[in-house]
Every structure is written in C-alpha cells, then in structure tokens.
Design an enzyme around this catalytic site. Structure first.
Site, PDB file in Angstrom:
ATOM      1  N   HIS A 206       0.836  -1.199   0.000  1.00  0.00           N
ATOM      2  CA  HIS A 206       0.000   0.000   0.000  1.00  0.00           C
ATOM      3  C   HIS A 206       0.876   1.256   0.000  1.00  0.00           C
ATOM      4  O   HIS A 206       0.564   2.241  -0.669  1.00  0.00           O
ATOM      5  CB  HIS A 206      -0.900   0.045   1.235  1.00  0.00           C
ATOM      6  CG  HIS A 206      -1.946  -1.017   1.282  1.00  0.00           C
ATOM      7  ND1 HIS A 206      -1.888  -2.075   2.152  1.00  0.00           N
ATOM      8  CD2 HIS A 206      -3.081  -1.187   0.564  1.00  0.00           C
ATOM      9  CE1 HIS A 206      -2.958  -2.841   1.980  1.00  0.00           C
ATOM     10  NE2 HIS A 206      -3.698  -2.332   1.010  1.00  0.00           N
TER      11      HIS A 206
ATOM     12  N   SER B 148      -2.595  -8.007   2.586  1.00  0.00           N
ATOM     13  CA  SER B 148      -3.022  -7.919   3.996  1.00  0.00           C
ATOM     14  C   SER B 148      -3.305  -9.310   4.542  1.00  0.00           C
ATOM     15  O   SER B 148      -3.201  -9.552   5.745  1.00  0.00           O
ATOM     16  CB  SER B 148      -4.287  -7.065   4.114  1.00  0.00           C
ATOM     17  OG  SER B 148      -4.036  -5.788   3.597  1.00  0.00           O
ATOM     18  N   ARG B 149      -3.691 -10.254   3.674  1.00  0.00           N
ATOM     19  CA  ARG B 149      -4.038 -11.604   4.139  1.00  0.00           C
ATOM     20  C   ARG B 149      -2.794 -12.452   4.439  1.00  0.00           C
ATOM     21  O   ARG B 149      -2.932 -13.508   5.044  1.00  0.00           O
ATOM     22  CB  ARG B 149      -4.936 -12.296   3.104  1.00  0.00           C
ATOM     23  CG  ARG B 149      -6.330 -11.666   3.041  1.00  0.00           C
ATOM     24  CD  ARG B 149      -7.304 -12.445   2.189  1.00  0.00           C
ATOM     25  NE  ARG B 149      -8.665 -11.987   2.366  1.00  0.00           N
ATOM     26  CZ  ARG B 149      -9.301 -11.138   1.559  1.00  0.00           C
ATOM     27  NH1 ARG B 149      -8.699 -10.650   0.492  1.00  0.00           N
ATOM     28  NH2 ARG B 149     -10.539 -10.760   1.802  1.00  0.00           N
TER      29      ARG B 149
END
Ligand code: PAF
Length: 310
Positions: free
Chosen positions: A43, A200-201
C-alpha cells in the site's frame, strides 16, 4: 534523507469531505488510493505512486474502509485485520493529506437498493469462486469516486481482475473527475524478497504456510519464462512447479489476454510478441491468495521481471 511525516486530516463523513475550505482546495490533481486498511509496504508503494502523480500542487487521499458488500457469507469480513492507528502513520509517512475512513453506516445507511452490475468479466476467475464480490467492489468504488471526486485513482495490479473491471466501470459509466476524465493508474505488484506478493491476508499465514505461499509466484515466474516457447510450454512448466509444491489447493491458473479475454485455443494463432497475463489463485490453509504476472508469448522474459502498469 527521510521525509518528515505530514499531518493527515481524518474525514469520517461525506460532510467532513465537503467542508474542506476553498482556500485549501489543491491547485493540482486529487489522487485517491482506495484501501481496506491493514496497510503494508505494498500500500505504501501505491501511496508513493499517488504522491508522485499528485505533484507539488496536488493532494493524496487514502480511503480506508472494509467494505462488507464485497465479502461473501463464508469469507473473512469479521477477522479482516483492522489496524487504523498504524495505517494513519503509514499515510502520514508517505505524504497523504487526507484519510477518508467512513463507518459502515455512513457508506450504507440502509440495504443498498442500487448496485453496480459488473457484467460478464466478473463471472470468470475470482468471480467463479466469489459470486457477488465484484458487484460489491464496483459499488463501493463508484461511491468513493462520487464522494472524493478524484482526478486520478491508483489501484494495485495485484488485484488485476479488479483493476480491469474498474477501468471498465469508469469507461462504461462515463465517470469523470472534478477537472475532466478520471485517470486510473495500475501500480506494479510489490513483492517480498522471495517473490510473495504483499497482501493484507499474508498475516494469516503461519511459517509453514508462508513458505508454501511462495509457490504462487514461483508458478507465475515459471509460466513467464516458458511463455517464450508458447502457451503449452508455459502451462507444462506451471504443472511441474505445482507438482513439486505438493498439497497446494489450486483454485485456478489461467493465461489470458491483458484485457482478460481468452487467448485463441490454437497456439499457431498466437503470434510471437502477443502480450498476456497469467493469473493464479490458491488456498494455503484457510487463506485464499491470488497473484498475477504480465508476460509476452514467444519472447524471452527479461530477468528481473518488469511489470509496468497495464
Ligand atoms: O483492493 C481493495 O482493497 C478493495 O477491493 C477496494 C478497491 C478498496 C474496494 O473495497
């Protein structure tokens, strides 16, 4: 030299976004980076692309909203990581001016009656396993565009089908920014040193699963390398990698055109130099991971690979 973190304004409501005083309206473009939070280095790289595109006079807005509409009933909405304070620090460090972090009630005061129908492209790949997912994504993205009115929006190529659908959304619904056409930038996938695409996972994975997860990128790089000898050779290389990986629960592995239409079935009908995209999804433990890579059929891949934006 490290840059000092900037002060980030947190907007929680549509009213907060609208009360931005006229004298603080940027001279340059408003560049939006939509996210669901749990921000990581991937990100941060999107925010850097946004900061660069905004230039000195522009403003970067990061939205943080875990959108319930894009999660299926058996998916990870409840356990999706929420790390707002750390996210805010990342936004400040990377030079975002505004974080738009609405509540679910702010975005969906009632059951949404009008949603975005994503069309046939949403039925393939991710759409086969996640029915309704892209309806949820495109609906929230259309709402974010309506609320923030960006001139430019940055999305990661990591979610490649999402990126293609968002371009389609903007084209088909003639969505524009406050100064004219809305530009969509696809930013290259950020990877760990061993090739794993940042997500994110990934934080759901234990050590053994984290090791297994590198299979996805290994398969894709094998496909890209062997694509120099055609699609069949590329798929054979992928199957060999998958066999070596053992018990990976593969959902799909496909090579398609960059716009995600199917390539001709007859390899002779694919001339050398044809651009393509290899896309993979697999479950590692209970975590579903996706990845993809751009490639050129009939042309040796350069190493290290350069993905560029599509
Ligand atoms: O890619 C994501 O994080 C989400 O799908 C998005 C685009 C922010 C919409 O919720």
């Amino acid at each position: 030299m490290a840059t000092a973190p900037s002060v980030v304004v947190v907007a929680r409501t549509r009213a907060d976004l609208l009360t931005e005083p006229a004298d603080r309206r940027p001279a340059g473009p408003v560049v939006l980076v939509p996210t669901m939070g749990a921000l990581h280095e991937g990100h941060a790289s999107l925010i850097r692309v946004a900061r660069e595109r905004a230039g000195d006079g522009g403003t970067v807005v990061v939205s943080i909203f875990v959108n319930p509409l894009q999660f299926g009933p058996n998916e990870d909405l409840d356990r999706y990581p929420r790390t707002f304070d750390e996210d805010l620090a990342v936004c400040g460090r990377e030079g975002a001016a505004v974080v738009f972090a609405p509540t679910v009630d702010e975005m969906y005061p009632g059951e949404p009656q009008v949603t975005v129908e994503p069309g046939p492209l949403a039925e393939i790949l991710e759409g086969r396993t996640r029915p309704g997912h892209f309806r949820g994504v495109l609906t929230v993205v259309a709402k974010l565009f309506g609320l923030v009115r960006p001139d430019v929006a940055v999305f990661g190529e990591k979610d490649y089908q999402q990126l293609v659908l968002i371009r389609q959304l903007v084209a088909d619904l003639c969505i524009s920014g406050s100064r004219g056409a809305l530009e969509i930038i696809g930013a290259p996938t950020d990877r760990e040193a061993d090739g794993l695409a940042r997500s994110s996972r990934n934080r759901y994975l234990d050590d053994e699963q984290r090791r297994q997860a590198t299979t996805l990128s290994r398969v894709l790089y094998a496909v890209r390398r062997e694509a120099a000898y055609g699609v069949e050779a590329a798929m054979a290389a992928a199957r060999a990698e998958l066999r070596m990986a053992g018990n990976l629960d593969l959902d799909y592995l496909e090579i398609r055109s960059p716009d995600l239409t199917e390539l001709p079935r007859d390899p002779a009908a694919i001339p050398p130099g044809t651009p393509a995209r290899a896309l993979i999804a697999a479950r590692v433990g209970s975590t579903r991971l996706i990845d993809n890579l751009g490639l050129t059929i009939g042309v040796p891949a350069t190493d290290p690979p350069s993905e560029g934006s599509s």
